[in-house]
Design an enzyme around this catalytic site. Structure first.
Site, PDB file in Angstrom:
ATOM      1  N   GLY A 147       0.851  -1.188   0.000  1.00  0.00           N
ATOM      2  CA  GLY A 147       0.000   0.000   0.000  1.00  0.00           C
ATOM      3  C   GLY A 147       0.886   1.236   0.000  1.00  0.00           C
ATOM      4  O   GLY A 147       1.266   1.749  -1.053  1.00  0.00           O
ATOM      5  N   GLY A 186      -3.603  13.647  -8.174  1.00  0.00           N
ATOM      6  CA  GLY A 186      -4.694  12.923  -7.517  1.00  0.00           C
ATOM      7  C   GLY A 186      -4.945  13.461  -6.115  1.00  0.00           C
ATOM      8  O   GLY A 186      -6.089  13.636  -5.694  1.00  0.00           O
ATOM      9  N   GLU A 238      -4.821   7.463  -1.624  1.00  0.00           N
ATOM     10  CA  GLU A 238      -3.888   8.317  -2.373  1.00  0.00           C
ATOM     11  C   GLU A 238      -2.783   8.881  -1.471  1.00  0.00           C
ATOM     12  O   GLU A 238      -2.349  10.019  -1.631  1.00  0.00           O
ATOM     13  CB  GLU A 238      -4.631   9.395  -3.156  1.00  0.00           C
TER      14      GLU A 238
HETATM   15  N1  CAA Z   1       6.990  13.440  -8.766  1.00  0.00           N
HETATM   16  C1  CAA Z   1       7.995  12.975  -9.564  1.00  0.00           C
HETATM   17  N2  CAA Z   1       8.960  12.128  -9.131  1.00  0.00           N
HETATM   18  C2  CAA Z   1       8.887  11.747  -7.846  1.00  0.00           C
HETATM   19  C3  CAA Z   1       7.876  12.176  -6.966  1.00  0.00           C
HETATM   20  C4  CAA Z   1       6.898  13.063  -7.475  1.00  0.00           C
HETATM   21  N3  CAA Z   1       5.916  13.507  -6.704  1.00  0.00           N
HETATM   22  N4  CAA Z   1       8.078  11.620  -5.754  1.00  0.00           N
HETATM   23  C5  CAA Z   1       9.178  10.868  -5.854  1.00  0.00           C
HETATM   24  N5  CAA Z   1       9.676  10.951  -7.124  1.00  0.00           N
HETATM   25  C6  CAA Z   1      10.885  10.309  -7.640  1.00  0.00           C
HETATM   26  C7  CAA Z   1      12.086  10.748  -6.787  1.00  0.00           C
HETATM   27  O1  CAA Z   1      12.648  11.945  -7.279  1.00  0.00           O
HETATM   28  C8  CAA Z   1      13.022   9.577  -6.941  1.00  0.00           C
HETATM   29  O2  CAA Z   1      13.709   9.696  -8.184  1.00  0.00           O
HETATM   30  P1  CAA Z   1      15.317   9.396  -8.286  1.00  0.00           P
HETATM   31  O3  CAA Z   1      15.437   7.945  -7.907  1.00  0.00           O
HETATM   32  O4  CAA Z   1      15.653   9.680  -9.695  1.00  0.00           O
HETATM   33  O5  CAA Z   1      15.966  10.275  -7.297  1.00  0.00           O
HETATM   34  C9  CAA Z   1      12.067   8.389  -7.049  1.00  0.00           C
HETATM   35  O6  CAA Z   1      10.807   8.898  -7.468  1.00  0.00           O
HETATM   36  C10 CAA Z   1      11.906   7.632  -5.744  1.00  0.00           C
HETATM   37  O7  CAA Z   1      11.443   8.572  -4.769  1.00  0.00           O
HETATM   38  P2  CAA Z   1      11.604   8.294  -3.206  1.00  0.00           P
HETATM   39  O8  CAA Z   1      13.009   7.821  -2.962  1.00  0.00           O
HETATM   40  O9  CAA Z   1      11.096   9.482  -2.477  1.00  0.00           O
HETATM   41  O10 CAA Z   1      10.634   7.058  -3.010  1.00  0.00           O
HETATM   42  P3  CAA Z   1      10.357   6.185  -1.722  1.00  0.00           P
HETATM   43  O11 CAA Z   1      10.523   4.760  -2.031  1.00  0.00           O
HETATM   44  O12 CAA Z   1      11.086   6.731  -0.547  1.00  0.00           O
HETATM   45  O13 CAA Z   1       8.760   6.335  -1.542  1.00  0.00           O
HETATM   46  C11 CAA Z   1       6.790   7.365  -0.747  1.00  0.00           C
HETATM   47  C12 CAA Z   1       8.211   7.524  -1.306  1.00  0.00           C
HETATM   48  C13 CAA Z   1       6.375   8.775  -0.414  1.00  0.00           C
HETATM   49  C14 CAA Z   1       6.702   6.509   0.485  1.00  0.00           C
HETATM   50  C15 CAA Z   1       5.882   6.775  -1.890  1.00  0.00           C
HETATM   51  O14 CAA Z   1       6.132   5.407  -2.040  1.00  0.00           O
HETATM   52  C16 CAA Z   1       4.417   7.011  -1.649  1.00  0.00           C
HETATM   53  O15 CAA Z   1       3.905   8.094  -1.941  1.00  0.00           O
HETATM   54  N6  CAA Z   1       3.677   5.988  -1.117  1.00  0.00           N
HETATM   55  C17 CAA Z   1       2.235   6.063  -0.992  1.00  0.00           C
HETATM   56  C18 CAA Z   1       1.573   5.447  -2.179  1.00  0.00           C
HETATM   57  C19 CAA Z   1       0.132   5.887  -2.330  1.00  0.00           C
HETATM   58  O16 CAA Z   1      -0.210   7.053  -2.238  1.00  0.00           O
HETATM   59  N7  CAA Z   1      -0.723   4.919  -2.641  1.00  0.00           N
HETATM   60  C20 CAA Z   1      -2.102   5.189  -2.913  1.00  0.00           C
HETATM   61  C21 CAA Z   1      -2.448   4.566  -4.248  1.00  0.00           C
HETATM   62  S1  CAA Z   1      -3.838   5.155  -5.139  1.00  0.00           S
HETATM   63  C22 CAA Z   1      -5.219   4.771  -4.257  1.00  0.00           C
HETATM   64  O17 CAA Z   1      -5.305   5.131  -3.130  1.00  0.00           O
HETATM   65  C23 CAA Z   1      -6.330   3.990  -4.889  1.00  0.00           C
HETATM   66  C24 CAA Z   1      -7.289   4.754  -5.693  1.00  0.00           C
HETATM   67  O18 CAA Z   1      -7.785   4.237  -6.695  1.00  0.00           O
HETATM   68  C25 CAA Z   1      -7.753   6.112  -5.299  1.00  0.00           C
END
Ligand code: CAA
Length: 389
Positions: A135, A246, A371
């Site tokens: 998730g 989103g 989200e």
């Molecule tokens: N825009 C563009 N690029 C991004 C970004 C963004 N907002 N956020 C991160 N990135 C990029 C980073 O720059 C990084 O790139 P590099 O490797 O080139 O440096 C890469 O992505 C990895 O970023 P992180 O190291 O920050 O990633 P992380 O593994 O530490 O994870 C996290 C970060 C915030 C925990 C992320 O995994 C996250 O947001 N998790 C939650 C997921 C979520 O929201 N799920 C809901 C799904 S949808 C839903 O709810 C169902 C529905 O139908 C409504």
């Protein structure tokens, strides 16, 4: 109560606000309780919203959309959600998680084939990132795609897909190279009539019950390589960039729920008598109303500010992650605060299905979860601010 009090709107914004408000109050509010109870997808009103241009508000007209700005989108989601949060999330996911992803990362051919029908409201779009065992830690997904000539073969299981039971097209994130972890994730546009695309168990939910949510199973599901969104390995960044949009939609949805909760409490506190007075004359009630109003106005500024930040990014290409995460965090916690206070002000009536506030209370909770949970928003915000990980 006015939602334009602190924020001057253009004539165009007022026009969409009025159109969304009239539709929401005349066509959605009267059926909201019935669809919440049955858990049925409100296809007829969603189709009408498509005809009004609400399902692809920011998408250029040449791709089937209404070609309006981000603030227009946010105002419309807010008004629709004020009448019913289920309609609000169906609209938000279609606009931001589906249309926006293809608009940003799709080829011209993909836009013609997969964006036009969904932005125009003729078809429904969904976004599928989450899995039963991933998730918040979305990069640990297990669904695989293996290249086979001009096709990819998808296998695995996705969960919590908003509009999954009714979607005609789904943007799906899968692992193409597990050794590369995040950088091994790729996204594909999958039409729901593809053999091997199976709609799984429908989620029985606490709230937003008219919004259909389910699991999706992929069993040797063959997708042409031309349905791949951007390059292999770009999937995680696409998923995150699309979630920035989103989360703005969910922030606007939360604002709508907060306002509905507040207005119900305000009206009730003016009408209900206790101990020879209107209950709104007691400090225990009136201070709650003051706190609700203050948090709503603060949420509105954050949400509209995030809309402006996203609008600016269309020319500057700058990320607006901080603006949307702060807006989503504060607005969703405000929705929960206001729904909770509104039930309390209504007393036993707030616990009854004869009043809408028990629905607002159940609907508000999901805005702190989907989200990106409130904890994930705090992580994103603090990392951006400190530069530390
Ligand atoms: N825009 C563009 N690029 C991004 C970004 C963004 N907002 N956020 C991160 N990135 C990029 C980073 O720059 C990084 O790139 P590099 O490797 O080139 O440096 C890469 O992505 C990895 O970023 P992180 O190291 O920050 O990633 P992380 O593994 O530490 O994870 C996290 C970060 C915030 C925990 C992320 O995994 C996250 O947001 N998790 C939650 C997921 C979520 O929201 N799920 C809901 C799904 S949808 C839903 O709810 C169902 C529905 O139908 C409504």
């Amino acid at each position: 109560m006015s939602n334009t009090a602190l924020f001057p709107l253009s004539d165009e914004h007022k026009m969409i606000l009025d159109a969304a408000r009239n539709f929401a109050q005349n066509e959605i509010a009267p059926i909201a309780a019935e669809f919440d109870e049955s858990g049925e997808f409100p296809r007829e009103t969603i189709m009408k919203m498509g005809e009004m241009g609400f399902m692809g508000i920011e998408v250029p007209e040449k791709y089937g959309g209404a070609e309006m700005d981000t603030l227009s989108y946010v105002l419309a989601v807010e008004e629709i959600s004020k009448a019913d949060a289920s309609h609000g999330v169906i609209m938000s996911v279609n606009n931001s998680l589906y249309c926006h992803g293809i608009l940003m990362f799709g080829t011209e051919e993909q836009k013609q084939t997969f964006l036009v029908p969904v932005a125009s409201g003729a078809s429904v779009g969904a976004y599928s990132l989450t899995e039963p065992m991933s998730g918040s830690d979305s990069a640990s997904m297990r669904t695989r795609a293996i290249r086979d000539g001009d096709e990819y073969i998808l296998n695995g299981r996705k969960s919590w897909v908003t509009s999954g039971p009714v979607a005609d097209f789904v943007v799906v994130f899968v692992m193409t190279d597990p050794d590369k972890k995040q950088k091994g994730i790729t996204s594909f546009i999958v039409p729901s009539d593809t053999p091997g695309f199976i709609r799984g168990k429908k989620e029985p939910k606490l709230g937003i019950r008219a919004s259909a949510t389910n699991e999706l199973l992929f069993e040797d599901c063959r997708i042409p390589a031309e349905n791949r969104l951007s390059n292999e390995g770009d999937g995680f960044k696409i998923a995150m960039a699309v979630l920035d949009v989103g989360r703005l939609g969910i922030a606007a949805q939360a604002l709508g729920i907060a306002e509905a909760s507040y207005e119900a409490a305000l009206n009730y506190s003016r009408e209900r008598d206790a101990f020879g007075k209107k209950i709104g004359q007691f400090q225990g009630v009136s201070f709650k109303l003051a706190d609700m109003k203050t948090r709503i106005e603060a949420s509105r500024l954050l949400v509209y500010n995030a809309a402006m930040a996203k609008e600016r990014s269309k020319t500057t290409n700058e990320r607006f992650t901080l603006a949307t995460s702060t807006a989503k965090l504060f607005a969703s916690e405000t929705a929960m605060f206001c729904a909770h206070a509104s039930v309390q002000i209504h007393g036993a009536m707030g616990y009854s299905k004869e009043y809408p506030v028990e629905r607002y209370f159940r609907d508000a909770k999901i805005t702190e979860i989907y989200e990106g949970t409130s904890e994930i928003q705090r992580l994103v915000i603090s990392r951006l601010e400190t530069g530390l990980r």
